[in-house]
Enzyme design. Structure first.
Site, PDB file in Angstrom:
ATOM      1  N   GLU A 294      -5.864 -10.378  -2.467  1.00 12.26           N
ATOM      2  CA  GLU A 294      -6.702 -10.311  -1.256  1.00 12.26           C
ATOM      3  C   GLU A 294      -8.179 -10.213  -1.623  1.00 12.26           C
ATOM      4  OE1 GLU A 294      -5.329  -7.270   1.457  1.00 12.26           O
ATOM      5  OE2 GLU A 294      -3.221  -7.677   1.021  1.00 12.26           O
TER       6      GLU A 294
ATOM      7  N   ASP B  61     -11.938 -10.085  -2.052  1.00 14.69           N
ATOM      8  CA  ASP B  61     -13.258 -10.244  -1.436  1.00 14.69           C
ATOM      9  C   ASP B  61     -14.186  -9.211  -2.045  1.00 14.69           C
ATOM     10  OD1 ASP B  61     -12.375  -7.974   0.034  1.00 14.69           O
ATOM     11  OD2 ASP B  61     -12.064  -9.135   1.874  1.00 14.69           O
TER      12      ASP B  61
ATOM     13  N   ASN C 230       2.281  -4.373  -3.596  1.00 17.83           N
ATOM     14  CA  ASN C 230       0.877  -4.779  -3.436  1.00 17.83           C
ATOM     15  C   ASN C 230       0.066  -3.548  -3.030  1.00 17.83           C
ATOM     16  OD1 ASN C 230      -0.984  -7.066  -3.178  1.00 17.83           O
ATOM     17  ND2 ASN C 230      -0.969  -6.688  -0.952  1.00 17.83           N
TER      18      ASN C 230
ATOM     19  N   GLU D 171       0.800  -1.231   0.000  1.00 15.17           N
ATOM     20  CA  GLU D 171       0.000   0.000   0.000  1.00 15.17           C
ATOM     21  C   GLU D 171       0.834   1.283   0.000  1.00 15.17           C
ATOM     22  OE1 GLU D 171      -2.819  -0.545   3.213  1.00 15.17           O
ATOM     23  OE2 GLU D 171      -3.772  -2.220   2.188  1.00 15.17           O
TER      24      GLU D 171
HETATM   25  C1  XIL Z   1      -6.388  -7.243   7.533  1.00  9.03           C
HETATM   26  C2  XIL Z   1      -6.601  -8.504   8.330  1.00  9.03           C
HETATM   27  O1  XIL Z   1      -7.413  -9.397   7.574  1.00  9.03           O
HETATM   28  C3  XIL Z   1      -7.262  -8.207   9.650  1.00  9.03           C
HETATM   29  O2  XIL Z   1      -7.338  -9.385  10.437  1.00  9.03           O
HETATM   30  C4  XIL Z   1      -6.463  -7.144  10.389  1.00  9.03           C
HETATM   31  O3  XIL Z   1      -7.126  -6.783  11.570  1.00  9.03           O
HETATM   32  C5  XIL Z   1      -6.290  -5.934   9.514  1.00  9.03           C
HETATM   33  O4  XIL Z   1      -5.687  -6.299   8.301  1.00  9.03           O
HETATM   34  N1  XIL Z   1      -5.024  -4.979   3.183  1.00  9.03           N
HETATM   35  C6  XIL Z   1      -4.018  -5.815   3.554  1.00  9.03           C
HETATM   36  C7  XIL Z   1      -4.268  -6.853   4.592  1.00  9.03           C
HETATM   37  O5  XIL Z   1      -2.950  -5.801   2.940  1.00  9.03           O
HETATM   38  O6  XIL Z   1      -3.107  -7.150   5.322  1.00  9.03           O
HETATM   39  C8  XIL Z   1      -5.372  -6.455   5.527  1.00  9.03           C
HETATM   40  O7  XIL Z   1      -5.641  -7.538   6.394  1.00  9.03           O
HETATM   41  C9  XIL Z   1      -6.591  -6.049   4.740  1.00  9.03           C
HETATM   42  C10 XIL Z   1      -6.302  -4.872   3.845  1.00  9.03           C
END
Ligand code: XIL
Length: 627
Positions: free
Chosen positions: A542, A544, A478, A437
């Protein structure tokens, strides 16, 4: 007249069921067709058929049986069996009873024997017709139904054990419990739960229906609400006695659990662990069982039949040269049984959800803790999954001490952190999200402790440091909201391009894919393609797709389209190497706590059953594999 009133009093709750059921619109793609001339049909049943557009090659068959006053088309419209058929490729037969009561005959002597001259024979003709006409798999024929349909499920499994592999009876009574020669067909004693027999007596009734049968008996799933006042609750216990006896088992459950609140599920397995009988008691539920959403009892029936097991997404992905991964958190692993089951079976790539983040791996300066991450890596190894490391340099979930360092100490601290962590896992990981990020939404660099101390150079430095300790892992940048073409993805593109031009070790770009329902950017494919054209791998890291709760069938259908759109844009680009979903099922997803009011973002639901999104991806992988 007295008889008629009694029958009616038993039916009124069912009329209520009919009205509630009718409000749901099926999300089915194909349509219901009526079939005539299907064969021997002594009681003038009607037959409707649902064949999904994507029917399996040798499809399974589910006979779905309506309640009194209902019909095949009404049951089709009001239950999710057709949309489950869309997901899993089986065929549904909806028989209709045409006698005045629109109840199935579950009581006459002809109904209660193999090859008798009543409804069961007509229903079996329908099954045979579908087997011939659609090359259906005669080893995978199932019966399910509600109320009168549940009673008929018991009857069919008794009369035709060679036809039916399993049944699922929602609020029914045991085989032959309703036996009567009364012309109404109604057996008040049984309905009121006043008929009790020994397991042996119940079992003998089934065995007498088809005395020549010597084969493996069908499996039975039984459902009943404790407050059922139409077919009273004691019938549930009598059904359990009957079908455990038929299976040669005792009435002592081999396991008991509670898959949803107020449910008690007892299972009766044989010595090979095969569950022959499964019984779910619904505390407080009436005769109007919610076979449809939200509890989705129907999906449990389909699962019990083994029709939703599905090929693991990872196996389908592998056939297209891709992987399909997940994010694992230790809090769920082991303790959450269905989570662990799905985590083991569906994926071939693992990302630790939190365990490799800086706050965990170096909580105070120079104090390293790889214990939790080691456990995730060990789990992955056990399952022969590969691992994506996540993540080395990120502003979030960062150990607090890092941001208190004077600027001139940050580079050394960052390099030391990267070196320690990448060296610990050197050679063991498929990839590392080295920097996570780095951008703001407008494409400017995010003001992190690293950027503030080192400027943009921290990124190249991080990549070089990682490569020095681990020559094998592919090194990624990422970020989120870089799915489609826009200011932020342009910034990532320009950064990646300049890093490549300067021979900084960068192997891939991770597109997180935290998306909102209905908002998959149409430029996703072109965006992936332009990164690939730089000579980089691309991964969806990631995924969803969240929705405003509550869940509806329409939203689930939209979500299936959205998941398919993401997958399609990856499959369209050879260097898009794989996808990772963020979490396992809706129960463990990070979305609800982070986005209040939203959730249901993953392809597996709260009970870890596959959702339409799962089926949509499975289909797409399959198509791609056959191209
Ligand atoms: C999230 C986790 O899933 C949670 O359990 C934690 O509390 C916060 O982070 N982007 C990312 C991930 O790169 O690492 C994050 O994961 C979600 C957003």
């Amino acid at each position: 007249m007295r008889i008629a009133r009694r029958v009616l009093s038993g039916l009124i709750p069912l009329l209520l069921v009919a009205t509630t059921l009718l409000t749901g619109t099926p999300a089915s793609a194909a349509s219901l067709v009526q079939v005539t001339g299907f064969g021997y049909n002594p009681t003038n049943l009607e037959m409707h058929l649902y064949v999904p557009q994507q029917v399996a090659r040798r499809p399974a068959v589910v006979v779905a049986l309506h309640y009194c006053t209902g019909s095949g088309p009404v049951f089709f419209a009001g239950t999710p069996f057709a949309s489950l058929a869309d997901q899993f490729g089986f065929i549904v037969i909806y028989p209709s009873a045409t006698r005045d009561s629109h109840c199935f005959d579950v009581s006459s002597p002809e109904a209660l024997k193999h090859d008798g001259h009543s409804d069961p024979a007509g229903i079996v003709s329908m099954v045979r017709y579908v087997e011939r006409r659609f090359h259906a798999d005669s080893d995978r024929v199932f019966a399910t139904g509600l109320s009168s349909g549940a009673m008929m499920t018991n009857v069919l499994l008794g009369d035709y054990p060679e036809v039916f592999r399993a049944g699922s009876a929602f609020a029914g009574v045991p085989f032959a419990c309703f036996a009567t020669t009364d012309p109404s067909g109604w057996n008040n004693q049984c309905a009121n739960g006043l008929i009790s027999k020994t397991p042996r007596e119940w079992g003998d009734l089934v065995r007498a229906a088809d005395p020549g049968f010597r084969g493996q008996r069908p499996r039975m799933q039984l459902w009943h609400g404790t407050e059922d006042t139409t077919l009273h609750y004691p019938n549930f216990g009598e059904e359990i006695k009957q079908w455990t006896n038929v299976a040669g088992l005792s009435q002592t459950p081999t396991s008991t659990d509670s898959p949803q609140p107020n449910w008690t599920r007892t299972r009766y397995a044989d010595r090979f662990g095969r569950v022959a009988v499964e019984a779910i008691s619904l505390a407080g539920a009436t005769h109007n069982l919610p076979v449809f959403t939200p509890n989705n009892l129907a999906a449990y029936a389909i699962q019990f039949f083994g029709l939703s097991d599905g090929v693991p997404l990872s196996r389908l992905a592998e056939r297209t040269g891709r992987y399909y991964g997940n994010a694992i958190v230790l809090e769920e692993l082991g303790g959450n049984a269905p989570y662990t089951e799905v985590a083991k079976s569906q994926f071939d790539m693992v990302t630790p959800g939190n365990a490799m983040k800086w706050e965990t791996t170096e909580p105070s300066q120079g104090v390293f803790n790889f214990g939790p991450a080691d456990q995730v890596v060990a789990f992955a190894k056990q399952n022969r999954d590969r691992v994506r490391g996540h993540t080395l340099v990120w502003h979030s979930q960062l150990a607090p001490w890092v941001s208190t360092l004077p600027a001139d100490q940050l580079r050394a601290a960052m390099e030391r952190h990267i070196t320690a962590e990448t060296a610990h896992y050197a050679g063991q990981l498929y990839a590392w999200d080295v920097v996570n990020e780095p951008f703001n939404e407008d494409g400017t660099f995010r003001q992190t402790p690293f950027f503030n101390a080192m400027g943009t150079d921290y990124i190249a430095d991080a990549l070089r440091t990682a490569r020095a300790a681990d020559h094998k892992a592919k090194l990624y940048l990422n970020d989120f909201n870089i799915e489609g073409i826009g200011a932020k993805s342009d910034a990532m593109y320009n950064l990646a391009k300049s890093l490549k031009a300067r021979h900084v070790p960068l192997d891939g770009v991770g597109i997180q894919g935290h998306l909102i329902l209905g908002q998959v950017p149409p430029t996703m494919r072109a965006n992936i393609a332009r990164f690939a054209a730089l000579g980089l791998d691309v991964a969806i890291t990631e995924l969803d797709i969240r929705m405003q709760l509550p869940v509806t069938d329409a939203k689930l259908a939209q979500q299936a389209d959205d998941y398919a759109a993401v997958l399609a844009s990856c499959l369209a680009v050879r260097r898009c190497v794989g996808l990772t979903q963020w979490g396992i099922g809706d129960r463990d997803s990070w979305i609800p706590p982070f986005f209040p009011g939203q959730g249901a973002a993953l392809p597996f639901d709260e009970s870890y059953l596959p959702k339409p999104a799962y089926a949509a991806m499975a289909r797409l992988f399959e198509q791609e594999a056959h191209r």
